[in-house]
Design a protein around this motif. Structure first.
Motif, PDB file in Angstrom:
ATOM      1  N   ALA A  33      -8.763  -4.940  10.143  1.00 20.83           N
ATOM      2  CA  ALA A  33      -9.861  -4.690   9.762  1.00 20.83           C
ATOM      3  C   ALA A  33     -10.073  -3.255   9.246  1.00 20.83           C
ATOM      4  O   ALA A  33     -10.660  -2.873   8.401  1.00 20.83           O
ATOM      5  N   GLN A  34      -9.234  -2.487  10.193  1.00 24.96           N
ATOM      6  CA  GLN A  34      -9.197  -1.006   9.939  1.00 24.96           C
ATOM      7  C   GLN A  34      -8.711  -0.689   8.508  1.00 24.96           C
ATOM      8  O   GLN A  34      -8.894   0.265   7.723  1.00 24.96           O
ATOM      9  N   ALA A  35      -7.718  -1.280   8.339  1.00 26.60           N
ATOM     10  CA  ALA A  35      -6.602  -1.257   7.262  1.00 26.60           C
ATOM     11  C   ALA A  35      -7.661  -1.502   6.009  1.00 26.60           C
ATOM     12  O   ALA A  35      -7.494  -0.896   4.920  1.00 26.60           O
ATOM     13  N   ARG A  36      -8.272  -2.740   6.126  1.00 28.68           N
ATOM     14  CA  ARG A  36      -9.014  -3.154   4.893  1.00 28.68           C
ATOM     15  C   ARG A  36     -10.204  -2.317   4.644  1.00 28.68           C
ATOM     16  O   ARG A  36     -10.682  -1.915   3.456  1.00 28.68           O
ATOM     17  N   GLU A  37     -10.788  -1.855   5.707  1.00 30.67           N
ATOM     18  CA  GLU A  37     -12.059  -0.905   5.620  1.00 30.67           C
ATOM     19  C   GLU A  37     -11.361   0.561   5.104  1.00 30.67           C
ATOM     20  O   GLU A  37     -12.147   1.037   3.926  1.00 30.67           O
ATOM     21  N   ARG A  38     -10.217   1.014   5.138  1.00 24.58           N
ATOM     22  CA  ARG A  38      -9.791   2.145   4.589  1.00 24.58           C
ATOM     23  C   ARG A  38      -9.281   1.906   3.000  1.00 24.58           C
ATOM     24  O   ARG A  38      -9.670   2.540   2.104  1.00 24.58           O
ATOM     25  N   ASP A  39      -8.839   0.527   2.740  1.00 21.31           N
ATOM     26  CA  ASP A  39      -8.783   0.152   1.289  1.00 21.31           C
ATOM     27  C   ASP A  39      -9.861  -0.006   0.468  1.00 21.31           C
ATOM     28  O   ASP A  39     -10.029   0.614  -0.607  1.00 21.31           O
ATOM     29  N   SER A  56       0.846  -1.165   0.061  1.00 20.97           N
ATOM     30  CA  SER A  56       0.080  -0.004   0.034  1.00 20.97           C
ATOM     31  C   SER A  56       0.844   1.256  -0.112  1.00 20.97           C
ATOM     32  O   SER A  56       1.907   1.380   0.727  1.00 20.97           O
ATOM     33  N   ASP A  57       0.433   1.965  -0.712  1.00 16.36           N
ATOM     34  CA  ASP A  57       1.070   3.580  -0.615  1.00 16.36           C
ATOM     35  C   ASP A  57       0.190   4.531   0.167  1.00 16.36           C
ATOM     36  O   ASP A  57       0.583   5.678   0.039  1.00 16.36           O
ATOM     37  N   ASP A  58      -0.587   4.050   1.075  1.00 17.81           N
ATOM     38  CA  ASP A  58      -1.436   4.795   1.836  1.00 17.81           C
ATOM     39  C   ASP A  58      -0.719   4.968   3.242  1.00 17.81           C
ATOM     40  O   ASP A  58      -0.735   3.727   3.944  1.00 17.81           O
ATOM     41  N   PRO A  59      -0.260   6.182   3.535  1.00 21.06           N
ATOM     42  CA  PRO A  59       0.565   5.974   5.141  1.00 21.06           C
ATOM     43  C   PRO A  59      -0.273   5.395   5.990  1.00 21.06           C
ATOM     44  O   PRO A  59       0.126   4.563   6.666  1.00 21.06           O
ATOM     45  N   GLU A  60      -1.441   5.817   6.217  1.00 14.04           N
ATOM     46  CA  GLU A  60      -2.536   5.117   7.207  1.00 14.04           C
ATOM     47  C   GLU A  60      -2.568   3.763   7.254  1.00 14.04           C
ATOM     48  O   GLU A  60      -2.397   3.127   8.224  1.00 14.04           O
ATOM     49  N   VAL A  61      -2.599   3.222   6.028  1.00 17.35           N
ATOM     50  CA  VAL A  61      -2.722   1.624   5.765  1.00 17.35           C
ATOM     51  C   VAL A  61      -1.552   1.052   6.174  1.00 17.35           C
ATOM     52  O   VAL A  61      -1.379  -0.085   7.077  1.00 17.35           O
ATOM     53  N   ARG A  62      -0.331   1.798   5.764  1.00 16.92           N
ATOM     54  CA  ARG A  62       0.822   1.300   6.228  1.00 16.92           C
ATOM     55  C   ARG A  62       1.057   1.292   7.838  1.00 16.92           C
ATOM     56  O   ARG A  62       1.837   0.375   8.366  1.00 16.92           O
ATOM     57  N   ARG A  63       0.843   2.350   8.369  1.00 18.14           N
ATOM     58  CA  ARG A  63       0.929   2.370   9.925  1.00 18.14           C
ATOM     59  C   ARG A  63       0.072   1.399  10.643  1.00 18.14           C
ATOM     60  O   ARG A  63       0.583   0.733  11.343  1.00 18.14           O
ATOM     61  N   LEU A  64      -1.230   1.214  10.022  1.00 23.74           N
ATOM     62  CA  LEU A  64      -1.916   0.086  10.603  1.00 23.74           C
ATOM     63  C   LEU A  64      -1.398  -1.105  10.676  1.00 23.74           C
ATOM     64  O   LEU A  64      -1.530  -2.124  11.686  1.00 23.74           O
ATOM     65  N   LYS A  65      -0.676  -1.617   9.410  1.00 23.53           N
ATOM     66  CA  LYS A  65      -0.330  -2.934   9.219  1.00 23.53           C
ATOM     67  C   LYS A  65       0.953  -3.016  10.222  1.00 23.53           C
ATOM     68  O   LYS A  65       1.165  -4.197  10.548  1.00 23.53           O
ATOM     69  N   VAL A  66       1.507  -1.980  10.244  1.00 24.06           N
ATOM     70  CA  VAL A  66       2.970  -2.145  11.056  1.00 24.06           C
ATOM     71  C   VAL A  66       2.461  -2.438  12.538  1.00 24.06           C
ATOM     72  O   VAL A  66       3.204  -3.235  13.232  1.00 24.06           O
ATOM     73  N   GLN A  67       1.423  -1.721  13.100  1.00 22.66           N
ATOM     74  CA  GLN A  67       1.038  -1.949  14.120  1.00 22.66           C
ATOM     75  C   GLN A  67       0.285  -3.212  14.387  1.00 22.66           C
ATOM     76  O   GLN A  67       0.578  -4.250  15.356  1.00 22.66           O
ATOM     77  N   ALA A  68      -0.264  -3.792  13.330  1.00 23.56           N
ATOM     78  CA  ALA A  68      -0.904  -5.335  13.370  1.00 23.56           C
ATOM     79  C   ALA A  68       0.135  -6.334  13.403  1.00 23.56           C
ATOM     80  O   ALA A  68       0.351  -7.228  14.232  1.00 23.56           O
ATOM     81  N   LYS A  69       1.439  -5.820  12.689  1.00 21.87           N
ATOM     82  CA  LYS A  69       2.589  -7.083  12.707  1.00 21.87           C
ATOM     83  C   LYS A  69       3.235  -7.019  14.059  1.00 21.87           C
ATOM     84  O   LYS A  69       3.475  -8.152  14.845  1.00 21.87           O
TER      85      LYS A  69
END
Length: 554
Positions: A187-193, A158-171
């Protein structure tokens, strides 16, 4: 016996706890489950005996109290677990969900996971009530999936900074065993996408609609350019624009694409570019058949027939026309039916079958007048004139020619005007009125060159050559013959090539130049055989005569 058996069980338990690396292996856990089952059996027996008030044996012996049951479930939630009590107790150890600390540490190291993650693994296994003998294999299976999941987070597309942040936190949460938290973050990342995808799809749909509208506009501009070129008799250029119009159309506009391809093919056929025209006609025919447009299918079959007729393949031309005719009658296309009838008649006329030719011409003429097709009417009148001309009735032929010429000039049908002028010139030629003949031929030639009718140009040049030959201007005659032959060979007009080759061969024969005459006569006979021309036998006799004279000269 029961006491001895319990002692044996306690000893086995003591050994397993002294050897944790075995205890928490797959076989160790399986052994624990067997021991637990055995203890349950013994306790059950003792309990039943007590319930029945079994008397104490006379020898005064008594049974040992049963050892505390060893379960195969990790159910103390990490608290101290009493393994055994009483005189045979083996002591008390601190476990994590029933797992000895050293075994827990060993799993952390072997599986390459965090302690928090491993704890979560055990909770999963407990929740799913996994049998003890499967704990080790299931634990390793979960660990493998855990590592695979973390590996996916190594590359976040993803090139969306917010999605990237959420996925780093999920990791991070997954690494720490906080799976519920990770689920929420993902789920938040998916909803944003999902929301972004919905917006993009809406935008794409709008852009696609705008693109399609632009493509249609471009295609219309190409079609208008094509008609502008056609109006100026620039048929080659018109064909180019029709092809471009077909190419730029958006997907889904199949009918328009097939129509544009047909238009391009028609204009290429007009300038005798037969191979390209045939390819375009076949593409157009295929599309119309797929979409079920029977009227257009019939038209394409008719157009393809004219390619084969121009190339001298009359059998194939007639086959396509006879496929076209019943379809045109089926869809009640009287205009198209008259055209096909006229074309069938022309095939019979070429074969000198005047009876069938006249029959079809008359049927065509009736339909042309019924639907007010003045262009078709002028063409048919011109063709009927040819039948009377071939039968030697020049007065009647000239009458039909003049009617056709008048209509063609009135509606500015240059192609029919050119053909009719050429035919009128042939009548004057037969009457040896060479000046009148040449005048009509030259008018016809000028029109064919203006509109780019290469086939008509070749025919007219051949006729002009005959005038010069009749006037004994042999140099001019040969020059015109050679021009006509070059055009016929260039465009693949086998019929005109055969006629012109015969004319040149006969020209040299009359000049006494038999060596030069022979190859032209030979080529004319070869083509006449392919075309099944009615004058084939006459041409063969001439060729044989020339060859006989040549042999005698040798």
């Amino acid at each position: 016996m029961e006491v001895a058996f319990i002692d044996l069980i306690i000893k086995k338990l003591q050994w397993l706890l002294d050897n944790p690396e075995v205890t928490w292996s797959g076989s160790g856990i399986y052994a624990l489950s067997l021991i637990g089952s055995a203890v349950l059996v013994v306790v059950s027996c003792v309990f039943r005996r007590k319930k029945k008030s079994v008397p104490i044996p006379e020898d005064g012996s008594c049974q040992q109290p049963p050892a505390q049951e060893v379960t195969n479930q990790f159910n103390n939630n990490g608290a101290d677990q009493n393994i055994a009590q009483g005189p045979n107790a083996i002591g008390k150890q601190v476990n994590v969900d029933g797992i000895p600390p050293e075994t827990f540490a060993k799993y952390v190291e072997e599986l390459g996971v965090t302690k928090s993650a491993l704890t979560s693994f055990f909770k999963i296994l407990k929740q799913e009530q996994v049998p003890s003998w499967e704990l080790d294999s299931k634990l390793r299976e979960i660990a493998e999936r855990y590592r695979e999941l973390l590996q996916r987070f190594q590359t976040i597309s993803s090139d969306d900074p917010e999605v990237r942040r959420l996925k780093v936190q999920a990791k991070d949460a997954i690494e720490d065993g906080r799976f519920a938290e990770a689920e929420g973050l993902l789920a938040q990342a998916r909803e944003r996408d999902r929301q972004a995808v919905a917006r993009m799809k809406e935008s794409i749909a709008e852009q696609q609609a705008a693109l399609e509208k632009r493509q249609l506009s471009e295609a219309e501009s190409c079609a208008e350019q094509a008609q502008l070129q056609e109006m100026q008799y620039r048929y080659a250029k018109a064909a180019e624009y029709w092809q471009e119009a077909a190419e730029v159309l958006p997907e889904g506009h199949k009918w328009e694409r097939a129509d544009y391809l047909n238009e391009a093919g028609y204009h290429l056929m007009f300038i005798a570019s037969y191979a390209k025209a045939l390819c375009l006609f076949e593409q157009s025919l295929s599309i119309f058949r797929k979409i079920g447009d029977r009227k257009m299918e019939a038209m394409l079959l008719n157009n393809i027939s004219q390619i084969y007729k121009a190339q001298g393949d009359y059998g194939k031309a007639l086959d396509y026309l006879k496929q076209s005719l019943p379809i045109r009658q089926e869809v009640v296309d009287k205009w198209g039916e008259s055209t096909t009838l006229n074309n069938i008649a022309m095939i019979y006329l070429t074969k000198d079958d005047h009876l069938n030719a006249l029959k079809y011409f008359k049927q065509s003429l009736v339909l042309c007048r019924e639907v007010h097709d003045t262009e078709g009417e002028s063409i048919t009148l011109n063709n009927i004139g040819q039948i009377h001309h071939k039968e030697g009735d020049c007065a009647v032929a000239l009458k039909y020619y003049n009617k056709a010429l008048s209509i063609a000039q009135e509606i500015k049908d240059k192609a029919t005007e050119s053909d009719t002028l050429n035919n009128i010139g042939s009548i004057y030629y037969g009457q040896k009125n060479y000046d009148a003949a040449l005048e009509n031929y030259e008018q016809s030639l000028a029109i064919t060159q203006q509109i780019g009718d290469r086939q008509g140009e070749g025919v007219t040049l051949n006729n002009i050559a005959s005038i010069y030959e009749a006037k004994e201007d042999y140099t001019a005659a040969l020059k015109q013959y050679e021009k006509a032959l070059a055009i016929a060979q260039e465009i693949g007009d086998k019929n005109n090539e055969a006629v012109t080759s015969m004319n040149i061969g006969w020209f040299y024969t009359k000049q006494g130049e038999l060596i030069r005459a022979e190859p032209y006569l030979s080529r004319a006979v070869e083509l006449a055989e392919q075309l099944e021309r009615p004058d084939l036998e006459d041409w063969r006799k001439l060729l044989e005569a020339v060859r006989t004279k040549l042999q005698k000269q040798q």
